[in-house]
Design a protein around this motif. Structure first.
Motif, PDB file in Angstrom:
ATOM      1  N   ILE A   3     -84.764  74.358  50.351  1.00  0.00           N
ATOM      2  CA  ILE A   3     -83.877  75.348  50.962  1.00  0.00           C
ATOM      3  C   ILE A   3     -83.954  76.655  50.173  1.00  0.00           C
ATOM      4  O   ILE A   3     -84.012  77.734  50.762  1.00  0.00           O
ATOM      5  N   PHE A   4     -83.969  76.567  48.841  1.00  0.00           N
ATOM      6  CA  PHE A   4     -84.045  77.800  48.066  1.00  0.00           C
ATOM      7  C   PHE A   4     -85.361  78.530  48.312  1.00  0.00           C
ATOM      8  O   PHE A   4     -85.387  79.756  48.388  1.00  0.00           O
ATOM      9  N   THR A   5     -86.442  77.803  48.454  1.00  0.00           N
ATOM     10  CA  THR A   5     -87.726  78.435  48.786  1.00  0.00           C
ATOM     11  C   THR A   5     -87.624  79.150  50.127  1.00  0.00           C
ATOM     12  O   THR A   5     -88.149  80.260  50.281  1.00  0.00           O
ATOM     13  N   SER A  99     -76.726  76.088  57.758  1.00  0.00           N
ATOM     14  CA  SER A  99     -75.581  76.288  56.868  1.00  0.00           C
ATOM     15  C   SER A  99     -74.636  75.091  56.878  1.00  0.00           C
ATOM     16  O   SER A  99     -73.516  75.183  56.363  1.00  0.00           O
ATOM     17  N   SER A 100     -75.082  73.975  57.433  1.00  0.00           N
ATOM     18  CA  SER A 100     -74.230  72.793  57.512  1.00  0.00           C
ATOM     19  C   SER A 100     -73.886  72.269  56.120  1.00  0.00           C
ATOM     20  O   SER A 100     -74.548  72.589  55.127  1.00  0.00           O
ATOM     21  N   LEU A 101     -72.848  71.451  56.043  1.00  0.00           N
ATOM     22  CA  LEU A 101     -72.442  70.870  54.766  1.00  0.00           C
ATOM     23  C   LEU A 101     -73.574  70.052  54.157  1.00  0.00           C
ATOM     24  O   LEU A 101     -73.819  70.142  52.948  1.00  0.00           O
ATOM     25  N   SER A 102     -74.296  69.320  54.960  1.00  0.00           N
ATOM     26  CA  SER A 102     -75.398  68.510  54.415  1.00  0.00           C
ATOM     27  C   SER A 102     -76.499  69.409  53.831  1.00  0.00           C
ATOM     28  O   SER A 102     -77.071  69.104  52.782  1.00  0.00           O
ATOM     29  N   ALA A 103     -76.789  70.540  54.486  1.00  0.00           N
ATOM     30  CA  ALA A 103     -77.789  71.470  53.951  1.00  0.00           C
ATOM     31  C   ALA A 103     -77.298  72.094  52.655  1.00  0.00           C
ATOM     32  O   ALA A 103     -78.072  72.260  51.707  1.00  0.00           O
ATOM     33  N   ARG A 104     -76.012  72.426  52.589  1.00  0.00           N
ATOM     34  CA  ARG A 104     -75.467  73.007  51.368  1.00  0.00           C
ATOM     35  C   ARG A 104     -75.448  71.987  50.232  1.00  0.00           C
ATOM     36  O   ARG A 104     -75.717  72.326  49.078  1.00  0.00           O
ATOM     37  N   LYS A 105     -75.189  70.731  50.542  1.00  0.00           N
ATOM     38  CA  LYS A 105     -75.256  69.678  49.514  1.00  0.00           C
ATOM     39  C   LYS A 105     -76.690  69.522  49.014  1.00  0.00           C
ATOM     40  O   LYS A 105     -76.923  69.321  47.820  1.00  0.00           O
ATOM     41  N   GLU A 106     -77.648  69.629  49.909  1.00  0.00           N
ATOM     42  CA  GLU A 106     -79.056  69.551  49.519  1.00  0.00           C
ATOM     43  C   GLU A 106     -79.422  70.725  48.610  1.00  0.00           C
ATOM     44  O   GLU A 106     -80.099  70.550  47.592  1.00  0.00           O
ATOM     45  N   LEU A 107     -78.967  71.932  48.959  1.00  0.00           N
ATOM     46  CA  LEU A 107     -79.205  73.107  48.127  1.00  0.00           C
ATOM     47  C   LEU A 107     -78.542  72.930  46.759  1.00  0.00           C
ATOM     48  O   LEU A 107     -79.136  73.256  45.729  1.00  0.00           O
ATOM     49  N   ALA A 108     -77.339  72.385  46.752  1.00  0.00           N
ATOM     50  CA  ALA A 108     -76.633  72.140  45.488  1.00  0.00           C
ATOM     51  C   ALA A 108     -77.421  71.171  44.606  1.00  0.00           C
ATOM     52  O   ALA A 108     -77.528  71.372  43.391  1.00  0.00           O
ATOM     53  N   ALA A 109     -78.004  70.159  45.204  1.00  0.00           N
ATOM     54  CA  ALA A 109     -78.822  69.202  44.441  1.00  0.00           C
ATOM     55  C   ALA A 109     -80.064  69.898  43.890  1.00  0.00           C
ATOM     56  O   ALA A 109     -80.444  69.680  42.739  1.00  0.00           O
ATOM     57  N   ALA A 122     -65.310  74.482  46.057  1.00  0.00           N
ATOM     58  CA  ALA A 122     -65.833  74.788  44.718  1.00  0.00           C
ATOM     59  C   ALA A 122     -67.357  74.844  44.741  1.00  0.00           C
ATOM     60  O   ALA A 122     -67.964  75.718  44.115  1.00  0.00           O
ATOM     61  N   MET A 123     -67.974  73.917  45.463  1.00  0.00           N
ATOM     62  CA  MET A 123     -69.430  73.895  45.548  1.00  0.00           C
ATOM     63  C   MET A 123     -69.953  75.165  46.211  1.00  0.00           C
ATOM     64  O   MET A 123     -70.937  75.762  45.746  1.00  0.00           O
ATOM     65  N   ASN A 124     -69.288  75.631  47.264  1.00  0.00           N
ATOM     66  CA  ASN A 124     -69.727  76.829  47.973  1.00  0.00           C
ATOM     67  C   ASN A 124     -69.675  78.069  47.082  1.00  0.00           C
ATOM     68  O   ASN A 124     -70.597  78.895  47.103  1.00  0.00           O
ATOM     69  N   VAL A 125     -68.603  78.204  46.312  1.00  0.00           N
ATOM     70  CA  VAL A 125     -68.484  79.347  45.397  1.00  0.00           C
ATOM     71  C   VAL A 125     -69.601  79.287  44.366  1.00  0.00           C
ATOM     72  O   VAL A 125     -70.273  80.287  44.098  1.00  0.00           O
ATOM     73  N   TRP A 126     -69.828  78.103  43.798  1.00  0.00           N
ATOM     74  CA  TRP A 126     -70.883  77.927  42.804  1.00  0.00           C
ATOM     75  C   TRP A 126     -72.256  78.227  43.411  1.00  0.00           C
ATOM     76  O   TRP A 126     -73.078  78.904  42.800  1.00  0.00           O
ATOM     77  N   LEU A 127     -72.492  77.722  44.618  1.00  0.00           N
ATOM     78  CA  LEU A 127     -73.781  77.930  45.282  1.00  0.00           C
ATOM     79  C   LEU A 127     -74.074  79.410  45.488  1.00  0.00           C
ATOM     80  O   LEU A 127     -75.193  79.865  45.238  1.00  0.00           O
TER      81      LEU A 127
END
Length: 148
Positions: A3-5, A99-109, A122-127
């Motif tokens: 996702i970051f790429t 932008s789904s929660l699962s995609a954001r969790k994947e980006l967080a990982a 909290a995860m969204n702010v950090w991301l």
């Protein structure tokens, strides 16, 4: 592709070094030093280290991309008002990414989030902060208020 790429590919031009390889680099590559084998004297007494240095391309600074200008330009063409300056969800929407929660969790990982991924606020702010910091590390000009 990570996702970051995908984020890098949407913001940086295709020929930007951040888009080469896997992306998400911490900085520019360091030049290779000549090995002891290439530094020994060549026939005729000339050092091959000097000629080896001439073969290597010069180290050039990574081109800077004005991330704020790129995103503002994208926002001006977007029909939906998005708060990409503070919202990871809106940033991903602006870039046309999931932008789904699962995609954001994947980006967080991908970005090694150490908090609870079930605490999405909290995860969204950090991301958002992490993405802006990583964009800056990869040659993006990001205003300080977006990195902090």
């Amino acid at each position: 592709m990570s996702i970051f790429t995908n984020i890098l590919n949407k913001i940086f031009p295709p020929d930007h070094p951040a888009n080469a390889g896997s992306g998400a680099t911490a900085g520019a590559a360091t030049p290779q030093q000549p090995s002891p084998a290439t530094a020994k004297a060549a026939p005729g007494g000339a050092s091959t280290a000097a000629s080896a240095g001439a073969v290597q391309p010069p180290v050039t600074p990574m081109p800077v991309v004005d991330v704020e200008a790129v995103l503002a330009g994208m926002q001006s063409k977007h029909t939906e008002p998005l708060n990409w300056r503070t919202s990871i969800v809106d940033l991903l929407k602006l870039l046309g990414l999931d932008s789904s929660l699962s995609a954001r969790k994947e980006l967080a990982a991908e970005l090694h989030y150490g908090g609870n991924p079930d605490d999405s606020a909290a995860m969204n702010v950090w991301l958002h902060k992490q993405v802006m910091q990583k964009l800056a590390q990869n040659g993006g000009k990001v205003p300080d208020d977006l990195k902090d």
